[in-house]
Write a protein that holds these residues in place. Structure first.
Motif, PDB file in Angstrom:
ATOM      1  N   ILE A  26       0.842  -1.204   0.000  1.00 36.05           N
ATOM      2  CA  ILE A  26       0.000   0.000   0.000  1.00 36.05           C
ATOM      3  C   ILE A  26       0.873   1.248   0.000  1.00 36.05           C
ATOM      4  O   ILE A  26       0.585   2.228  -0.685  1.00 36.05           O
ATOM      5  N   TYR A  27       1.962   1.241   0.768  1.00 39.56           N
ATOM      6  CA  TYR A  27       2.891   2.378   0.768  1.00 39.56           C
ATOM      7  C   TYR A  27       3.407   2.633  -0.639  1.00 39.56           C
ATOM      8  O   TYR A  27       3.512   3.783  -1.070  1.00 39.56           O
ATOM      9  N   GLU A  28       3.746   1.573  -1.366  1.00 41.88           N
ATOM     10  CA  GLU A  28       4.248   1.714  -2.736  1.00 41.88           C
ATOM     11  C   GLU A  28       3.167   2.289  -3.649  1.00 41.88           C
ATOM     12  O   GLU A  28       3.424   3.207  -4.428  1.00 41.88           O
ATOM     13  N   VAL A  29       1.964   1.751  -3.553  1.00 45.23           N
ATOM     14  CA  VAL A  29       0.848   2.224  -4.372  1.00 45.23           C
ATOM     15  C   VAL A  29       0.590   3.708  -4.126  1.00 45.23           C
ATOM     16  O   VAL A  29       0.325   4.472  -5.061  1.00 45.23           O
ATOM     17  N   CYS A  30       0.712   4.135  -2.904  1.00 48.04           N
ATOM     18  CA  CYS A  30       0.398   5.520  -2.550  1.00 48.04           C
ATOM     19  C   CYS A  30       1.451   6.511  -3.024  1.00 48.04           C
ATOM     20  O   CYS A  30       1.284   7.714  -2.876  1.00 48.04           O
ATOM     21  N   LYS A  53      -2.340   5.880   4.468  1.00 55.20           N
ATOM     22  CA  LYS A  53      -1.486   6.397   3.396  1.00 55.20           C
ATOM     23  C   LYS A  53      -2.285   6.748   2.137  1.00 55.20           C
ATOM     24  O   LYS A  53      -1.830   7.509   1.294  1.00 55.20           O
ATOM     25  N   ILE A  54      -3.498   6.224   2.023  1.00 53.74           N
ATOM     26  CA  ILE A  54      -4.346   6.507   0.865  1.00 53.74           C
ATOM     27  C   ILE A  54      -4.616   8.005   0.748  1.00 53.74           C
ATOM     28  O   ILE A  54      -4.862   8.518  -0.338  1.00 53.74           O
ATOM     29  N   SER A  55      -4.496   8.719   1.841  1.00 49.29           N
ATOM     30  CA  SER A  55      -4.736  10.165   1.812  1.00 49.29           C
ATOM     31  C   SER A  55      -3.767  10.898   0.888  1.00 49.29           C
ATOM     32  O   SER A  55      -4.029  12.023   0.478  1.00 49.29           O
ATOM     33  N   LYS A  56      -2.660  10.267   0.517  1.00 43.94           N
ATOM     34  CA  LYS A  56      -1.699  10.870  -0.409  1.00 43.94           C
ATOM     35  C   LYS A  56      -2.197  10.853  -1.856  1.00 43.94           C
ATOM     36  O   LYS A  56      -1.669  11.559  -2.710  1.00 43.94           O
ATOM     37  N   LEU A  57      -3.202  10.051  -2.130  1.00 44.20           N
ATOM     38  CA  LEU A  57      -3.717   9.900  -3.495  1.00 44.20           C
ATOM     39  C   LEU A  57      -4.824  10.919  -3.752  1.00 44.20           C
ATOM     40  O   LEU A  57      -5.984  10.584  -3.956  1.00 44.20           O
ATOM     41  N   THR A  58      -4.456  12.176  -3.764  1.00 47.80           N
ATOM     42  CA  THR A  58      -5.436  13.267  -3.795  1.00 47.80           C
ATOM     43  C   THR A  58      -6.181  13.402  -5.122  1.00 47.80           C
ATOM     44  O   THR A  58      -7.145  14.159  -5.195  1.00 47.80           O
ATOM     45  N   LYS A  59      -5.766  12.684  -6.158  1.00 52.52           N
ATOM     46  CA  LYS A  59      -6.476  12.732  -7.443  1.00 52.52           C
ATOM     47  C   LYS A  59      -7.530  11.635  -7.569  1.00 52.52           C
ATOM     48  O   LYS A  59      -8.211  11.548  -8.595  1.00 52.52           O
ATOM     49  N   LEU A  60      -7.679  10.814  -6.536  1.00 50.72           N
ATOM     50  CA  LEU A  60      -8.652   9.713  -6.622  1.00 50.72           C
ATOM     51  C   LEU A  60     -10.062  10.235  -6.831  1.00 50.72           C
ATOM     52  O   LEU A  60     -10.518  11.154  -6.153  1.00 50.72           O
ATOM     53  N   ILE A  61     -10.743   9.605  -7.776  1.00 48.45           N
ATOM     54  CA  ILE A  61     -12.151   9.881  -8.052  1.00 48.45           C
ATOM     55  C   ILE A  61     -12.994   8.687  -7.618  1.00 48.45           C
ATOM     56  O   ILE A  61     -14.115   8.843  -7.163  1.00 48.45           O
ATOM     57  N   HIS A  62     -12.424   7.491  -7.745  1.00 54.99           N
ATOM     58  CA  HIS A  62     -13.139   6.241  -7.451  1.00 54.99           C
ATOM     59  C   HIS A  62     -12.269   5.402  -6.513  1.00 54.99           C
ATOM     60  O   HIS A  62     -11.105   5.148  -6.809  1.00 54.99           O
ATOM     61  N   LEU A  63     -12.853   4.987  -5.407  1.00 54.57           N
ATOM     62  CA  LEU A  63     -12.142   4.150  -4.446  1.00 54.57           C
ATOM     63  C   LEU A  63     -13.060   3.028  -3.973  1.00 54.57           C
ATOM     64  O   LEU A  63     -14.150   3.278  -3.468  1.00 54.57           O
ATOM     65  N   ASP A  64     -12.599   1.801  -4.156  1.00 55.70           N
ATOM     66  CA  ASP A  64     -13.350   0.632  -3.687  1.00 55.70           C
ATOM     67  C   ASP A  64     -12.594   0.026  -2.514  1.00 55.70           C
ATOM     68  O   ASP A  64     -11.497  -0.503  -2.677  1.00 55.70           O
ATOM     69  N   ILE A  65     -13.191   0.132  -1.338  1.00 59.40           N
ATOM     70  CA  ILE A  65     -12.604  -0.440  -0.123  1.00 59.40           C
ATOM     71  C   ILE A  65     -13.571  -1.443   0.507  1.00 59.40           C
ATOM     72  O   ILE A  65     -13.546  -1.672   1.707  1.00 59.40           O
ATOM     73  N   SER A  66     -14.395  -2.047  -0.315  1.00 58.92           N
ATOM     74  CA  SER A  66     -15.372  -2.998   0.208  1.00 58.92           C
ATOM     75  C   SER A  66     -14.680  -4.202   0.837  1.00 58.92           C
ATOM     76  O   SER A  66     -13.633  -4.647   0.373  1.00 58.92           O
ATOM     77  N   ASN A  67     -15.261  -4.672   1.904  1.00 57.13           N
ATOM     78  CA  ASN A  67     -14.815  -5.839   2.653  1.00 57.13           C
ATOM     79  C   ASN A  67     -13.349  -5.760   3.110  1.00 57.13           C
ATOM     80  O   ASN A  67     -12.629  -6.740   3.061  1.00 57.13           O
TER      81      ASN A  67
END
Length: 108
Positions: A26-30, A53-67
């Motif tokens: 996740i750190y790498e992805v972010c 760390k997802i907070s670094k991805l400020t251009k996100l429009i769509h996020l799926d965090i289901s389950n």
């Protein structure tokens, strides 16, 4: 996953059901700050600290965090930095409580 950060123009990444992804991944992805769509549903090996760390991805429009059962909903505050978010999937988020819903309600 250290080579994934070289994909600087990547806008969509689907890691759904990737059982080998942990906080380090996740750190790498972010670091991929051009991501607009990220699917990390059903990841069971990330912690709240990794999720933040997802907070670094400020251009996100769509996020799926289901389950994502390993992340308490208190860490959803990280989403408040995602001001462009248009779609958030929290289906089957087993630890989602009234507190988590109140955080989601603050998204603009």
């Amino acid at each position: 996953m250290p080579n994934i950060t070289r994909l600087t123009k990547l806008e969509t990444l689907n890691l759904a059901f990737s059982e080998g992804i942990h906080d380090r991944g996740i750190y790498e992805v972010c670091q991929m700050t051009n991501l607009q769509k990220l699917d990390i549903c059903w990841l069971k090996n990330i912690s709240g600290e990794g999720f933040e760390k997802i907070s670094k991805l400020t251009k996100l429009i769509h996020l799926d965090i289901s389950n994502i059962s390993s992340v308490p909903d208190s860490y959803l505050t990280a989403l408040l930095a995602l001001t462009h978010l248009e779609l958030l999937d929290v289906s089957y988020y087993k630890t989602l409580s009234d507190f988590g819903i109140s955080i989601i309600g603050k998204l603009t």
